[in-house]
Design a protein around this motif. Structure first.
Motif, short mmCIF file in Angstrom:
data_model
loop_
_atom_site.label_atom_id
_atom_site.label_comp_id
_atom_site.label_asym_id
_atom_site.label_seq_id
_atom_site.Cartn_x
_atom_site.Cartn_y
_atom_site.Cartn_z
N PRO A 36 0.95 -1.30 -0.14
CA PRO A 36 0.03 0.03 0.21
C PRO A 36 0.94 1.24 -0.21
O PRO A 36 2.16 1.11 0.27
CB PRO A 36 -0.67 -0.16 1.32
N PHE A 37 0.20 2.30 -0.31
CA PHE A 37 0.93 3.67 -0.71
C PHE A 37 1.94 4.06 0.80
O PHE A 37 3.10 4.36 0.41
CB PHE A 37 -0.14 4.69 -0.72
N TRP A 38 1.34 3.87 1.81
CA TRP A 38 2.17 4.29 3.15
C TRP A 38 3.18 3.29 3.24
O TRP A 38 4.49 3.76 3.87
CB TRP A 38 1.27 4.49 4.28
N GLU A 39 3.02 2.09 3.06
CA GLU A 39 3.93 1.06 3.19
C GLU A 39 5.21 1.32 2.03
O GLU A 39 6.42 1.11 2.36
CB GLU A 39 3.66 -0.31 3.13
N TRP A 40 5.09 1.72 0.75
CA TRP A 40 5.88 2.22 -0.02
C TRP A 40 6.75 3.33 0.44
O TRP A 40 8.00 3.27 0.39
CB TRP A 40 5.22 2.58 -1.35
N ILE A 41 6.01 4.34 0.93
CA ILE A 41 6.68 5.79 1.51
C ILE A 41 7.78 5.12 2.65
O ILE A 41 8.83 5.71 2.89
CB ILE A 41 5.57 6.78 2.00
N SER A 42 7.23 4.21 3.57
CA SER A 42 7.97 3.65 4.65
C SER A 42 9.18 2.85 4.32
O SER A 42 10.15 2.99 4.66
CB SER A 42 7.36 2.88 5.64
N ALA A 43 8.98 2.00 3.23
CA ALA A 43 10.23 1.82 2.63
C ALA A 43 11.23 2.45 2.11
O ALA A 43 12.50 2.32 2.28
CB ALA A 43 9.68 0.41 1.39
N MET A 44 10.89 3.55 1.51
CA MET A 44 11.80 4.58 0.78
C MET A 44 12.45 5.12 2.24
O MET A 44 13.70 5.18 1.95
CB MET A 44 11.01 5.65 0.28
N GLY A 45 11.82 5.41 3.10
CA GLY A 45 12.65 5.89 4.37
C GLY A 45 13.47 5.18 5.11
O GLY A 45 14.73 5.45 5.26
N THR A 46 13.10 3.76 4.96
CA THR A 46 13.97 2.63 5.50
C THR A 46 15.32 2.78 4.68
O THR A 46 16.35 2.54 5.21
CB THR A 46 13.30 1.33 5.60
N GLY A 47 15.07 2.70 3.46
CA GLY A 47 16.09 2.37 2.23
C GLY A 47 17.15 3.68 2.61
O GLY A 47 18.35 3.28 2.55
N ILE A 48 16.58 4.76 2.63
CA ILE A 48 17.40 5.98 2.70
C ILE A 48 18.09 5.99 3.96
O ILE A 48 19.47 6.36 4.18
CB ILE A 48 16.57 7.53 2.68
N SER A 49 17.56 5.68 5.11
CA SER A 49 18.10 5.50 6.62
C SER A 49 19.32 4.37 6.28
O SER A 49 20.54 4.56 7.06
CB SER A 49 17.23 5.06 7.55
N GLY A 50 19.04 3.37 5.74
CA GLY A 50 20.22 2.15 5.70
C GLY A 50 21.51 2.70 4.99
O GLY A 50 22.23 2.01 4.83
N MET A 51 21.19 3.82 4.11
CA MET A 51 22.59 4.25 3.28
C MET A 51 23.34 5.42 4.35
O MET A 51 24.42 6.04 3.99
CB MET A 51 22.27 5.05 2.15
N GLY A 52 22.97 5.69 5.63
CA GLY A 52 23.49 6.55 6.41
C GLY A 52 24.93 6.20 6.71
O GLY A 52 25.56 7.34 6.35
N GLU A 53 25.28 5.36 6.83
CA GLU A 53 26.91 4.85 7.24
C GLU A 53 27.68 5.08 5.98
O GLU A 53 28.73 5.56 5.92
CB GLU A 53 27.11 3.45 7.70
#
Length: 428
Positions: free
Chosen positions: A268-285
């Motif tokens: 669903p839409f908000w899960e897609w948005i959440s996945a984007m946020g998780t992916g971006i955060s995962g690139m922090g290091e």
């Protein structure tokens, strides 16, 4: 106002500190996961600021920040952000699993390794970018590794090797463009010389993977292939091969994942948005490493570290063979100090042209050596964008990948042999 820095050996100390902390410490402890690369870069960055003769501390810190905020560094950061968002949304939607299942269903077990290498070679040759190839194929390689007996770092290394093949040879690669322009030769002529050196290496590596593939056993694909969920990867590869900018490619991939996920009902839409946020955060290091590396390497350049290397490499050149070796060493050291093969070529290219002219080195050979050695170094340094990206997407350390980089290592050896044995003879 922008004077050339005076050559200084001491400017190279931060790079030595990083290598000692990260590589040597890991080898001594026998555990490549023990020393965080972020800590190694933090310590070496502090050393770079501390030993810099730039006056007051705030001025030295300002210089470090300018290096970290360099346009090339920020471009890499943007690509990392988009790559993280795409990788996570593709995973959430099921695109990665669908693509892996398709590959396992279509390719025989024995062709998985060679097929992945050839695919990476072809895509990078068509795209002209190793980073784009790694972004597209690493999640698929990770998926295949989880469903086979292949070690994850080994599978990721296959993708990195194929990516560096195309980065070196592609007509639209930044490295090819800079190498040919600085040496004053045509791209097709450089390609002809370059291909004689590296294509035999690629063939040998493909045969090695073909032989090793005979020992692979996969888990049977029990689920039906979901063709709709393969579309995001098809779109990414198609647009990349068409020459679309890598950031636009990733944006299209992210949007396509969202649309497919909503249509298929899997995300669903908000899960897609959440996945984007998780992916971006995962690139922090990865982003932190890139910024620290950019600042540290700018300090090395500003304080004369690269100028020192250039001075030492060009003082004893007295023959065509030594001229070629100095060109190879020049771009290799520049790449070690900048972690960007395009920038290393821009810095080393004019000096290499002068050396080639003075000692009669064929410009087609010098362009080929510049490009090949820059890609060789870029493909094996643990703080380069390629290994950092691959390691980040696979959730492993760059050092875990380094031991399996068959193609980059053999490419460097082949280029050295081409110098010592005057090959190709026509251009030597």
């Amino acid at each position: 106002m922008n004077q050339e820095p005076q050559p200084r050996f001491l400017a190279l100390i931060p790079l030595v500190v990083f290598l000692l902390i990260y590589l040597v410490a890991s080898v001594i402890m026998g555990d490549f996961y023990k020393m965080p690369i972020t800590v190694a870069f933090l310590v070496s960055s502090v050393v770079a600021v501390a030993i810099s003769p730039g006056g007051k501390l705030h001025k030295r810190v300002d210089l470090f920040c300018k290096g970290a905020a360099n346009s090339n560094i920020m471009l890499m950061v943007l690509i990392f952000i988009l790559a993280g968002a795409f990788a996570q949304t593709a995973k959430a939607v099921g695109a990665v699993d669908a693509t892996v299942n398709l590959a396992l269903a279509v390719l025989p077990d024995s062709l998985l390794l060679a097929g992945m290498f050839i695919a990476a070679c072809f895509i990078s040759l068509s795209m002209g970018t190793s980073v784009g190839t790694i972004v597209a194929l690493t999640p698929v390689a990770v998926g295949i590794a989880t469903q086979t007996s292949v070690e994850l770092p080994y599978m990721v290394a296959i993708v990195v090797g194929g990516a560096m093949f195309g980065d070196n040879l592609s007509f639209i690669s930044d490295t090819t463009i800079v190498a040919t322009r600085t040496q004053g030769c045509n791209m097709k002529d450089k390609f002809r010389v370059n291909s004689l050196i590296v294509i035999p290496v690629a063939v040998i590596i493909a045969l090695v993977y073909l032989f090793q593939g005979t020992e692979i056993s996969t888990r049977p694909v029990t689920r039906e292939i979901e063709w709709l969920k393969v579309i995001p990867y098809v779109l990414v590869l198609a647009t990349a091969l068409a020459g679309v900018n890598v950031m636009l490619v990733l944006l299209l991939g992210i949007l396509c994942c969202g649309v497919i996920g909503i249509i298929a009902g899997s995300t669903p839409f908000w899960e897609w948005i959440s996945a984007m946020g998780t992916g971006i955060s995962g690139m922090g290091e990865l982003i932190i490493i890139t910024l620290l590396a950019g600042g540290m390497l700018e300090m090395i350049r500003h304080n004369g570290g690269i100028a020192y290397i250039i001075q030492k490499l060009t003082t004893r050149v007295n023959s065509k063979k030594r001229a070629e070796l100095s060109i190879a060493a020049l771009v290799s050291f520049a790449n070690l100090c900048t972690a960007n093969n395009t920038i290393a070529l821009i810095m080393a290219g004019p000096i290499a042209k002068d050396i080639a002219t003075r000692f009669g080195v064929d410009p087609r050979k010098s362009a080929s050596l510049l490009d090949t050695f820059s890609c060789f170094v870029q493909g094996i340094i643990p703080y380069g964008a390629q290994l950092l990206m691959a390691a980040g997407l696979a959730n492993i350390t760059p050092l875990a990948i380094m031991q399996y980089l068959y193609y980059p290592y053999l490419m460097g050896i082949a280029a050295l042999l081409a110098i010592f044995f005057r090959y190709p003879r026509k251009y030597s």
